[in-house]
Design an enzyme around this catalytic site. Structure first.
Site, PDB file in Angstrom:
ATOM      1  N   CYS A 204       0.824  -1.221   0.000  1.00 19.34           N
ATOM      2  CA  CYS A 204       0.000   0.000   0.000  1.00 19.34           C
ATOM      3  C   CYS A 204       0.851   1.261   0.000  1.00 19.34           C
ATOM      4  CB  CYS A 204      -0.908   0.014   1.224  1.00 19.34           C
ATOM      5  SG  CYS A 204      -2.161  -1.258   1.200  1.00 19.34           S
TER       6      CYS A 204
HETATM    7  N1  LIG Z   1      -4.554  -6.160   2.258  1.00 17.66           N
HETATM    8  C1  LIG Z   1      -4.744  -5.002   2.865  1.00 17.66           C
HETATM    9  O1  LIG Z   1      -4.397  -4.840   4.033  1.00 17.66           O
HETATM   10  C2  LIG Z   1      -5.375  -3.811   2.132  1.00 17.66           C
HETATM   11  C3  LIG Z   1      -5.768  -2.707   2.891  1.00 17.66           C
HETATM   12  C4  LIG Z   1      -6.360  -1.623   2.241  1.00 17.66           C
HETATM   13  C5  LIG Z   1      -6.523  -1.646   0.877  1.00 17.66           C
HETATM   14  N2  LIG Z   1      -6.118  -2.734   0.147  1.00 17.66           N
HETATM   15  C6  LIG Z   1      -6.343  -2.681  -1.292  1.00 17.66           C
HETATM   16  O2  LIG Z   1      -7.192  -3.761  -1.672  1.00 17.66           O
HETATM   17  C7  LIG Z   1      -6.848  -4.216  -2.981  1.00 17.66           C
HETATM   18  C8  LIG Z   1      -6.556  -5.697  -2.945  1.00 17.66           C
HETATM   19  O3  LIG Z   1      -5.474  -5.930  -2.079  1.00 17.66           O
HETATM   20  P1  LIG Z   1      -5.142  -7.360  -1.487  1.00 17.66           P
HETATM   21  O4  LIG Z   1      -4.025  -7.208  -0.541  1.00 17.66           O
HETATM   22  O5  LIG Z   1      -6.400  -8.007  -1.024  1.00 17.66           O
HETATM   23  O6  LIG Z   1      -4.635  -8.044  -2.836  1.00 17.66           O
HETATM   24  P2  LIG Z   1      -4.394  -9.584  -3.185  1.00 17.66           P
HETATM   25  O7  LIG Z   1      -3.177  -9.639  -4.018  1.00 17.66           O
HETATM   26  O8  LIG Z   1      -4.489 -10.401  -1.952  1.00 17.66           O
HETATM   27  O9  LIG Z   1      -5.604  -9.926  -4.179  1.00 17.66           O
HETATM   28  C9  LIG Z   1      -6.957  -9.829  -3.825  1.00 17.66           C
HETATM   29  C10 LIG Z   1      -7.771 -10.849  -4.576  1.00 17.66           C
HETATM   30  O10 LIG Z   1      -7.857 -10.517  -5.949  1.00 17.66           O
HETATM   31  C11 LIG Z   1      -7.808 -11.716  -6.699  1.00 17.66           C
HETATM   32  N3  LIG Z   1      -7.456 -11.400  -8.082  1.00 17.66           N
HETATM   33  C12 LIG Z   1      -6.257 -11.102  -8.579  1.00 17.66           C
HETATM   34  N4  LIG Z   1      -6.352 -10.846  -9.892  1.00 17.66           N
HETATM   35  C13 LIG Z   1      -7.638 -11.001 -10.231  1.00 17.66           C
HETATM   36  C14 LIG Z   1      -8.372 -10.884 -11.440  1.00 17.66           C
HETATM   37  N5  LIG Z   1      -7.753 -10.524 -12.560  1.00 17.66           N
HETATM   38  N6  LIG Z   1      -9.670 -11.131 -11.394  1.00 17.66           N
HETATM   39  C15 LIG Z   1     -10.305 -11.468 -10.261  1.00 17.66           C
HETATM   40  N7  LIG Z   1      -9.672 -11.594  -9.095  1.00 17.66           N
HETATM   41  C16 LIG Z   1      -8.363 -11.356  -9.077  1.00 17.66           C
HETATM   42  C17 LIG Z   1      -6.786 -12.521  -5.960  1.00 17.66           C
HETATM   43  O11 LIG Z   1      -6.884 -13.893  -6.272  1.00 17.66           O
HETATM   44  C18 LIG Z   1      -7.176 -12.249  -4.505  1.00 17.66           C
HETATM   45  O12 LIG Z   1      -8.176 -13.136  -4.062  1.00 17.66           O
HETATM   46  C19 LIG Z   1      -5.660  -3.374  -3.435  1.00 17.66           C
HETATM   47  O13 LIG Z   1      -6.125  -2.290  -4.179  1.00 17.66           O
HETATM   48  C20 LIG Z   1      -5.077  -2.892  -2.118  1.00 17.66           C
HETATM   49  O14 LIG Z   1      -4.361  -1.683  -2.282  1.00 17.66           O
HETATM   50  C21 LIG Z   1      -5.568  -3.829   0.758  1.00 17.66           C
END
Ligand SMILES: NC(=O)c1ccc[n+]([C@@H]2O[C@H](COP(=O)([O-])OP(=O)(O)OC[C@H]3O[C@@H](n4cnc5c(N)ncnc54)[C@H](O)[C@@H]3O)[C@@H](O)[C@H]2O)c1
Length: 372
Positions: A204
């Site tokens: 992030c």
């Molecule tokens: N993890 C955190 O703590 C957090 C906190 C705030 C915001 N975010 C935001 O949330 C978003 C996701 O982050 P994350 O850490 O969960 O990511 P991640 O890499 O864990 O992926 C999230 C999900 O997306 C799926 N995915 C990937 N490519 C895909 C596609 N083409 N089609 C459908 N599904 C797909 C993955 O399989 C996974 O289940 C990002 O924008 C991140 O900045 C994350």
């Protein structure tokens, strides 16, 4: 939840027809040239669109630049479904807020910001999240909600850069920045502690601010605070490597040929998430200078394949033990996991460079600890 039939997972996008709401939270990384890569959002929007039915609510939660929901995603959804957002289906943005490794943090209790494409969209989104979240914070648009999430992450990036810079400045004056932060945080108002480290990590804080930098250019605006913070934070691993060189030099050793243990691969304490971790940069910089680099991290027993650090895939954490730890010329503390026995480390290591002030509470470490 699965057994009770309340939850099921599927890769069949046609099931979108059966639901009232679709929440997207796919990755939003930066490209090689450090530009936003919203291809995951667009691809997911394309997959959903043909199956959208009237009145469905679509909410984006991925962190991204203002305009992604009501420009980019809306266009894809409208083209693929033949329907209009705000008229035929509902569209909203609500950023994810999470505090990994904080067991007190419950999603239900974290206030959730929500912005709708129209007032009707907002109301639908509030009704959905209201079922699960105690406090909702409605804002006037999807863009305001997108901008809110960016402010939160930029705030962290800039403040971490500030303490990283002060670490260098105070260090040159022989003042311990960690002592100063501990003292400053006793102020009961107007101060919030941030801590220096070996560089920014996680998926992030090192990434999201640059989503705004890119979008701001479209409006002829420059994000100077973001750029400066990025510059300071990305210089930190180099600073750490200089400290490693100084520490080895005092023992008549060079980086080249030395065995160096990186303690902590995860980007923050007590988590197993090593995405964008500065430890990787440290491993690259040190092995590039000829060191033999290993790592210890009980949360990351083996390095999984990643896009950015594929050359480390399969590398395993060393085991904790006196023979192993004392065999290294230097131990570099990059992450201060609380399960590590720092007393043993102080007794066993030949030399320690500490980027997290992890050795502060350890009385009488046998070796000199270099703060970095
Ligand atoms: N993890 C955190 O703590 C957090 C906190 C705030 C915001 N975010 C935001 O949330 C978003 C996701 O982050 P994350 O850490 O969960 O990511 P991640 O890499 O864990 O992926 C999230 C999900 O997306 C799926 N995915 C990937 N490519 C895909 C596609 N083409 N089609 C459908 N599904 C797909 C993955 O399989 C996974 O289940 C990002 O924008 C991140 O900045 C994350």
């Amino acid at each position: 939840m699965v057994k009770s039939g309340k939850f099921s997972a599927s890769t069949d996008f046609s099931r979108v027809k059966q639901v009232e709401a679709v929440i997207l939270c796919v990755p939003t990384p930066l490209s090689k040239n450090r530009e936003p890569d919203i291809s995951f959002i667009i691809a997911t929007g394309r997959a959903i669109a043909p199956h959208l039915v009237k009145e469905t609510l679509v909410v984006l939660e991925s962190t991204t630049y203002p305009g992604t929901t009501d420009e980019d995603l809306r266009m894809v959804l409208e083209q693929g479904s033949g329907m209009k957002a705000g008229i035929d289906f509902h569209l909203a943005f609500s950023p994810e807020r999470e505090d990994p490794a904080n067991e007190q943090s419950k999603v239900k209790l974290i206030p959730k910001v929500v912005g709708g494409y129209t007032q009707g969209c907002l109301e639908r989104a509030l009704a959905l999240y209201g079922k699960a979240i105690d406090t909702l914070v409605p804002v006037s648009s999807c863009r305001a909600a997108e901008a809110t999430k960016l402010l939160e992450n930029i705030f962290r990036s800039v403040n971490i850069a500030l303490v990283n810079e002060l670490k260098l400045v105070y260090g040159a004056m022989d003042i311990d920045v960690w002592e100063v932060i501990e003292a400053a945080k006793t102020k009961p108002f107007g101060f919030m502690p941030f801590y220096p480290g070996p560089g920014l990590g996680g998926h992030c804080i090192p990434i999201d601010p640059f989503y705004l930098t890119w979008k701001a250019r479209e409006f002829g605006q420059h994000t100077r605070f973001i750029e400066l913070a990025g510059e300071i934070n990305t210089r930190m691993p180099e600073h750490v490597v200089h400290r490693v060189a100084d520490a080895l030099n005092e023992r008549s050793k060079a980086i080249k040929g030395s065995r160096i243990l990186i303690l902590g691969l995860a980007y923050k304490p007590n988590v197993d998430d090593e995405r964008e971790s500065p430890s990787y940069m440290l491993m690259d910089l040190l092995s590039g200078r000829g060191a033999e680099v290993e790592y210890y991290d009980p949360y990351v027993p083996v390095i999984k394949p990643t896009r950015e650090h594929s050359h480390f895939a399969g590398k395993q954490s060393v085991d904790w033990g006196q023979t192993a730890i004392s065999s290294f010329d230097l131990v570099l503390i990059a992450t201060n996991h609380s399960c590590v026995n720092y007393k043993e480390l102080g007794d066993w290591a030949q030399c320690i460079v500490d980027t997290r002030n992890a050795m502060a509470g350890i009385a009488g470490a046998r070796v000199k600890v270099w703060k970095a």
